[in-house]
Write a protein that holds these residues in place. Structure first.
Motif, mmCIF file in Angstrom:
data_model
loop_
_atom_site.group_PDB
_atom_site.id
_atom_site.type_symbol
_atom_site.label_atom_id
_atom_site.label_comp_id
_atom_site.label_asym_id
_atom_site.label_seq_id
_atom_site.Cartn_x
_atom_site.Cartn_y
_atom_site.Cartn_z
ATOM 1 N N GLY A 483 8.284 1.113 -11.645
ATOM 2 C CA GLY A 483 9.752 0.459 -10.169
ATOM 3 C C GLY A 483 9.135 -0.641 -9.416
ATOM 4 O O GLY A 483 7.642 -0.469 -9.570
ATOM 5 N N LEU A 484 10.499 -1.559 -9.249
ATOM 6 C CA LEU A 484 10.322 -2.418 -8.236
ATOM 7 C C LEU A 484 10.177 -1.758 -6.580
ATOM 8 O O LEU A 484 9.373 -2.651 -5.952
ATOM 9 N N ASP A 485 10.105 -0.383 -6.942
ATOM 10 C CA ASP A 485 9.808 -0.045 -5.481
ATOM 11 C C ASP A 485 8.291 0.651 -5.038
ATOM 12 O O ASP A 485 8.245 1.106 -4.627
ATOM 13 N N GLY A 486 7.112 0.304 -6.553
ATOM 14 C CA GLY A 486 6.144 0.432 -5.857
ATOM 15 C C GLY A 486 5.781 1.759 -6.333
ATOM 16 O O GLY A 486 4.208 2.484 -5.958
ATOM 17 N N ALA A 487 6.658 2.189 -7.131
ATOM 18 C CA ALA A 487 6.100 3.985 -7.548
ATOM 19 C C ALA A 487 5.884 3.681 -8.911
ATOM 20 O O ALA A 487 6.842 3.088 -9.613
ATOM 21 N N VAL A 488 5.099 4.813 -9.197
ATOM 22 C CA VAL A 488 5.102 5.016 -10.596
ATOM 23 C C VAL A 488 5.873 6.695 -11.349
ATOM 24 O O VAL A 488 5.926 7.700 -10.419
ATOM 25 N N TYR A 489 6.647 6.356 -12.527
ATOM 26 C CA TYR A 489 7.767 7.452 -13.105
ATOM 27 C C TYR A 489 6.768 7.638 -14.308
ATOM 28 O O TYR A 489 7.043 7.112 -15.394
ATOM 29 N N GLN A 490 7.207 8.963 -14.549
ATOM 30 C CA GLN A 490 7.295 9.457 -15.899
ATOM 31 C C GLN A 490 8.052 10.137 -16.750
ATOM 32 O O GLN A 490 9.209 10.671 -16.068
ATOM 33 N N VAL A 491 8.442 9.643 -17.361
ATOM 34 C CA VAL A 491 9.462 10.030 -18.688
ATOM 35 C C VAL A 491 9.059 11.591 -19.285
ATOM 36 O O VAL A 491 8.368 11.763 -20.302
ATOM 37 N N ASN A 492 9.958 12.670 -18.672
ATOM 38 C CA ASN A 492 9.788 13.418 -19.718
ATOM 39 C C ASN A 492 10.625 13.990 -20.680
ATOM 40 O O ASN A 492 10.951 13.099 -21.095
ATOM 41 N N ASP A 493 10.497 14.917 -21.353
ATOM 42 C CA ASP A 493 11.012 15.151 -22.449
ATOM 43 C C ASP A 493 12.275 15.395 -22.713
ATOM 44 O O ASP A 493 13.103 15.089 -23.603
ATOM 45 N N GLN A 494 13.394 15.290 -21.447
ATOM 46 C CA GLN A 494 14.667 14.774 -21.690
ATOM 47 C C GLN A 494 14.943 13.566 -20.967
ATOM 48 O O GLN A 494 15.765 13.654 -20.300
ATOM 49 N N HIS A 495 13.819 13.272 -21.253
ATOM 50 C CA HIS A 495 13.911 10.944 -20.714
ATOM 51 C C HIS A 495 14.915 10.831 -19.076
ATOM 52 O O HIS A 495 15.503 10.093 -18.893
ATOM 53 N N THR A 496 14.205 11.876 -18.385
ATOM 54 C CA THR A 496 13.943 11.353 -17.092
ATOM 55 C C THR A 496 13.128 11.141 -16.462
ATOM 56 O O THR A 496 11.861 11.374 -16.573
ATOM 57 N N LEU A 497 13.543 10.068 -15.606
ATOM 58 C CA LEU A 497 12.119 10.062 -15.029
ATOM 59 C C LEU A 497 12.289 10.600 -13.217
ATOM 60 O O LEU A 497 12.638 11.089 -12.759
ATOM 61 N N GLN A 498 10.798 11.124 -13.702
ATOM 62 C CA GLN A 498 10.315 12.107 -12.406
ATOM 63 C C GLN A 498 8.986 10.939 -12.463
ATOM 64 O O GLN A 498 7.601 10.513 -12.578
ATOM 65 N N LYS A 499 9.180 10.925 -10.858
ATOM 66 C CA LYS A 499 8.062 9.785 -9.612
ATOM 67 C C LYS A 499 6.761 11.006 -9.697
ATOM 68 O O LYS A 499 6.593 11.694 -9.655
ATOM 69 N N VAL A 500 5.979 10.171 -9.388
ATOM 70 C CA VAL A 500 4.334 10.665 -10.553
ATOM 71 C C VAL A 500 3.673 10.625 -8.275
ATOM 72 O O VAL A 500 3.874 9.192 -7.974
ATOM 73 N N SER A 501 3.057 11.063 -8.068
ATOM 74 C CA SER A 501 2.408 10.924 -6.433
ATOM 75 C C SER A 501 0.841 10.223 -6.937
ATOM 76 O O SER A 501 0.214 11.159 -7.314
ATOM 77 N N LEU A 502 0.615 9.070 -5.958
ATOM 78 C CA LEU A 502 -0.396 8.923 -6.773
ATOM 79 C C LEU A 502 -1.373 7.561 -5.120
ATOM 80 O O LEU A 502 -1.164 6.706 -5.605
ATOM 81 N N GLY A 503 -1.055 8.352 -4.503
ATOM 82 C CA GLY A 503 -0.973 7.522 -3.205
ATOM 83 C C GLY A 503 0.164 7.198 -2.550
ATOM 84 O O GLY A 503 0.872 6.677 -2.682
ATOM 85 N N ASN A 504 -0.572 6.441 -0.997
ATOM 86 C CA ASN A 504 0.645 6.101 -0.414
ATOM 87 C C ASN A 504 0.947 4.837 -0.514
ATOM 88 O O ASN A 504 1.587 3.695 -0.038
ATOM 89 N N ASP A 505 -0.174 3.299 -1.220
ATOM 90 C CA ASP A 505 -0.084 2.705 -1.581
ATOM 91 C C ASP A 505 0.691 1.995 -2.672
ATOM 92 O O ASP A 505 0.917 2.864 -3.305
ATOM 93 N N LYS A 506 1.154 0.639 -2.346
ATOM 94 C CA LYS A 506 2.196 0.164 -3.371
ATOM 95 C C LYS A 506 1.799 -0.308 -4.712
ATOM 96 O O LYS A 506 0.814 -1.058 -4.856
ATOM 97 N N ILE A 507 2.005 -0.099 -5.813
ATOM 98 C CA ILE A 507 1.896 -0.239 -6.733
ATOM 99 C C ILE A 507 2.319 -1.355 -7.751
ATOM 100 O O ILE A 507 3.438 -1.150 -7.693
ATOM 101 N N ILE A 508 1.379 -2.194 -7.877
ATOM 102 C CA ILE A 508 2.428 -3.866 -8.430
ATOM 103 C C ILE A 508 1.978 -4.282 -9.668
ATOM 104 O O ILE A 508 3.026 -4.908 -9.987
ATOM 105 N N LEU A 509 1.165 -3.107 -10.387
ATOM 106 C CA LEU A 509 0.227 -3.755 -11.885
ATOM 107 C C LEU A 509 0.161 -2.445 -12.791
ATOM 108 O O LEU A 509 -0.418 -1.412 -11.790
ATOM 109 N N LEU A 510 0.839 -1.939 -13.950
ATOM 110 C CA LEU A 510 0.781 -0.533 -14.472
ATOM 111 C C LEU A 510 0.061 -1.574 -15.796
ATOM 112 O O LEU A 510 0.851 -1.980 -16.519
ATOM 113 N N THR A 511 -0.933 -0.241 -16.527
ATOM 114 C CA THR A 511 -1.034 -1.117 -17.799
ATOM 115 C C THR A 511 -1.676 0.766 -17.653
ATOM 116 O O THR A 511 -2.184 1.538 -17.536
ATOM 117 N N SER A 512 -2.523 0.354 -19.794
ATOM 118 C CA SER A 512 -2.770 1.667 -20.442
ATOM 119 C C SER A 512 -3.770 1.049 -21.559
ATOM 120 O O SER A 512 -3.280 -0.191 -21.493
#
Length: 810
Positions: A483-512
């Protein structure tokens, strides 16, 4: 390597909603011969005819045909002079044709033409058809209207708003064909990459304001721009014929005459030009001080500008100055009734002959138009299977012929023929368009049983930016969204975005890479950057190294982490600067099993910034630049140099029209230029999101996926690395995006190559894609895109396991 001029062009004309016939004409010529292109450039022309009894259509056609031919027949190197001479020749031919046929007396046409050669645009105009340039999101009119109201505006006597509604707004002071001689204004502009030129008749520039024109051109590529411009003019009344040519400068050439490198105003008149615009001059008008009264035809008034004050010996009733007699000649007395009687008789005979000719010729003109359309449709039928692109071109011309008959008087046989031709046109166009897209390997989205899914934000306003896919076991994968808020969200089976706790620092890039999820965080306010790797264990994300690994400050001096991509445990962080040394980037190569070790550091040269990156095995990286070029780089090479990606076949752009919904009234826009030799896509406009890259292994073959937001498509290429590098693993990388970009082309030897396997197209689903990731388990390319006409976000899956896996909905 010198830069060569590359253009993307589309044109469209429409009769409008009030006129019975289309008297506009248009054309463009882009020479296939590289020597001719280098010497004479590409020519674009729009003409808006005027005059009764179809004379305006004749005049505009003569102008377009003559300028297009005479300009290229002139072997002179002086572009402005060649262009002015070609327009002057068209003026002479129209004037001559009008003198030969009483029914076409007074016919004329406006003309705006542009020649783009090397790094310069030369714009010529006569009348009130216009040329606009859109640069860096801003629009300006280059041409100068030759109309009464514009002359008043330039003199400070009227405002622009007053001119738009003034009773004399249709009075033009200059046109081709109305006089034996004509003045032609020529202006120049130095070209820049991304410039867009719009040539149009007043049927477009009248109802469509400069701000609307700017917004449309910025939002769409040429093939869609012309469609939306014409559509907007019709929405605003469509009071006149509407014509537009849109030319996008994909790459400006570097051939600029020395005299134009610092353009100045060198022409006459009161034209006030921008500093970047030069008025080169004018072809002079006749030396005779001729002033004719205005003529009103079809809602447009054609008049000559007032001549300078003279002391005539005698002003005739027709308004022009009679010359002084050289000697006094005695005159005989004449019968005062004889001459008027003869004149009246002749006028009556001429009037009767003209009426009779018009009566008999009008049906013939209609029949000629029907026959032309029939011939064009027949030509198209013979090419539908082997040359569907040529068939579409023929059908587009036939459509224009048939639409010109709107409001015409037809006898019963002609009405039946028109109906039959319209039905044939619709049927053949659908077949030709389907064949063209099939030959272009295009498939419409969504795939059967893969409808877009709207992500539910649980009432929160979550603005998403990128996508990554993580395989949790052999049967399941999970998608994560940044998200643009610097947080990562998991897409669950109901297609809902659930926030994932990955520390307090802002996440600026994501890949896998399917096996690990990677994030790059920034600790504020010191902006210390950390790279984190997470694996799915015990039904949750578990970090490989607690608190991640810090990127040492000395590695990022005066630079900022820009992109993040990975493949099979090899993680690449690309850093660049927006200020100092913008032609350099830094590549940091980490290994997931050695995150506590310093990364391999490589300096790479780029011509501008980067917008997206994707990684394949053996250190092969792909970079997307802001100018649309796609380059490859071997990260593990002693000399990390970018190389252009060779395309193995010409890649056509699918037509924008939907084949099933097409009818004879549908405006038609030609597609953008194809991809040839080196892989590239159109750069984004101010209103278009940056395009993206992703990669994956499909059936043990490396694939590069290019999300082209501008042309609403996802291109699926099979890629081959230099030296036949073969992948040994099946993980994948997802793309990250940024707003900066650029590119470098290497020599032709030993280059990576790409062969198109499929392209997936949708004007609604692939227009605002924010992120993309490859699902190695399912062989799907996943897209994260803005939902059409909504603030919501869609997730779209495309099955790329084979060329027949994705079938469009019927």
């Amino acid at each position: 390597m010198s830069k060569q001029l590359r253009l993307d062009v589309a044109q469209l004309t429409d009769v409008g909603r009030k006129r019975p016939h289309n008297e506009d004409n248009m054309a463009y010529v882009i020479p296939r011969d590289s020597q001719v292109m280098a010497k004479k450039g590409a020519l674009f022309i729009v003409a808006d005819g005027m005059g009764g009894h179809a004379a305006g259509e004749v005049a505009s056609e003569i102008a377009v045909d003559t300028v297009s031919n005479v300009y290229y027949q002139d072997e002179a190197d002086d572009i402005p002079l060649s262009l002015m001479n070609a327009i002057k020749r068209a003026n002479a031919l129209i004037h001559q044709r009008a003198a030969e046929n009483m029914m076409r007396s007074g016919m004329g046409t406006t003309c705006v033409a542009a020649v783009l050669r090397g790094g310069v645009a030369y714009i010529a105009n006569v009348g009130d058809s216009r040329a606009y340039m859109v640069r860096h999101g801003q629009a300006k009119q280059i041409s100068q209207d030759h109309s009464w109201v514009e002359e008043q505006v330039r003199a400070g006597l009227l405002t622009k708003d007053q001119a738009r509604s003034h009773a004399q707004r249709n009075v033009i002071t200059r046109a081709l064909g109305t006089q034996a001689e004509v003045e032609v204004d020529v202006f120049t502009e130095l070209l820049e990459d991304g410039d867009t030129f719009v040539l149009c008749s007043d049927g477009l520039s009248g109802p469509v304001g400069e701000e609307d024109l700017r917004a449309i051109v910025n939002q769409y590529m040429p093939q869609e721009s012309v469609y939306h411009l014409v559509e907007r003019a019709n929405e605003n009344g469509g009071a006149d014929n509407i014509t537009a040519i849109v030319v996008r400068v994909m790459e400006a050439g570097d051939d600029v005459p020395a005299a134009l490198q610092h353009p100045v105003h060198v022409g006459g008149g009161n034209h006030v030009a921008d500093e970047s615009t030069a008025v080169l001059g004018r072809v002079p008008s006749s030396s005779l001080g001729v002033s004719t009264p205005p003529r009103v035809e079809d809602g447009r008034i054609n008049s000559r500008p007032l001549p300078p004050p003279v002391e005539p010996a005698f002003i005739s009733s027709k308004g022009y100055t009679a010359p002084h007699a050289a000697v006094n000649v005695p005159r005989r007395k004449r019968n005062r009734l004889l001459l008027p009687t003869i004149v009246v008789a002749v006028l009556l005979l001429v009037a009767l002959a003209g009426a009779g000719a018009w009566y008999f010729l009008k049906p013939s003109a209609v029949q000629t138009t029907l026959n032309n359309a029939d011939a064009l449709i027949s030509q198209a039928k013979s090419k539908i299977s082997s040359q569907p692109d040529q068939a579409l071109s023929n059908l587009t011309q036939a459509q224009q012929e048939l639409r010109s008959l709107k409001g015409a008087s037809l006898n019963p046989q002609q009405s039946d023929q028109l109906t039959s031709l319209q039905n044939n046109l619709t049927s053949e166009f659908k077949t030709a368009l389907t064949n063209y897209n099939q030959r272009s390997l295009a498939v419409g989205l969504p795939c059967v049983n893969q409808a877009p899914v709207t992500l539910n934000a649980s009432g929160a306003d979550i603005q998403t930016s990128s996508l990554a896919t993580l395989q949790t076991d052999k049967d399941h994968t999970i998608n994560y969204v940044l998200g643009l808020d610097g947080a990562v969200y998991q897409v669950n089976d109901q297609h809902t975005l659930q926030k994932v706790s990955l520390g307090n620092d802002k996440i600026i890039l994501l890949t896998s890479d399917n096996q690990y999820l990677y994030t790059l965080t920034s600790a504020q306010p010191s902006a210390n950057y950390h790279l984190h790797a997470y694996k799915w264990q015990n039904n949750k994300l578990t970090e490989k190294v607690n608190n991640g690994t810090a990127i040492k400050p000395e590695m990022i001096t005066n630079q900022t982490p820009l992109l993040l991509t990975a493949w099979a445990g090899e993680v690449y962080v690309i850093l660049a600067s927006s200020q100092a040394n913008q032609n350099q980037a830094t590549l940091l190569n980490y290994n997931v099993d050695k995150l506590d070790k310093d990364p391999a550091t490589t300096q790479i040269s780029i011509s501008a910034g980067l917008v997206s990156a994707a990684a394949l095995p053996n250190g092969q990286l792909f970079f997307l630049h802001s100018d649309g070029k796609i380059a490859s780089l071997q990260a593990n090479s002693p000399k990390a140099l970018e190389a252009g990606v060779l395309v193995q076949q010409t890649v056509n752009t699918p037509w924008f029209q939907d084949a099933q919904s097409f009818n004879v009234a549908t405006p038609v826009a030609t597609p953008t230029a194809p991809i040839s030799k080196f892989l590239s896509i159109p750069p984004p406009t101010a209103q278009t999101r940056q395009s993206l890259l992703s990669v994956g292994m499909v059936n043990n073959t490396a694939h590069l996926f290019v999300v082209d937001n501008t042309n609403h498509r996802v291109l699926n290429f099979v890629v081959k690395a230099p030296n036949s590098v073969v992948a040994a693993a099946t993980p994948t990388a997802s793309a990250t995006a940024n707003s900066r970009g650029g590119g470098v082309i290497a020599p032709d030897s030993n280059l990576p190559s790409a062969s198109l396997e499929q392209q997936y197209v949708s004007s609604t689903l692939v227009s605002d894609v924010k992120g993309t990731a490859f699902d190695a388990r399912a062989n799907h390319i996943n897209l994260l895109a803005a939902a059409p006409n909504s603030a919501a976000t869609n997730q779209i899956a495309i099955d790329v396991s084979s060329t027949t896996a994705c079938r469009p909905n019927p």
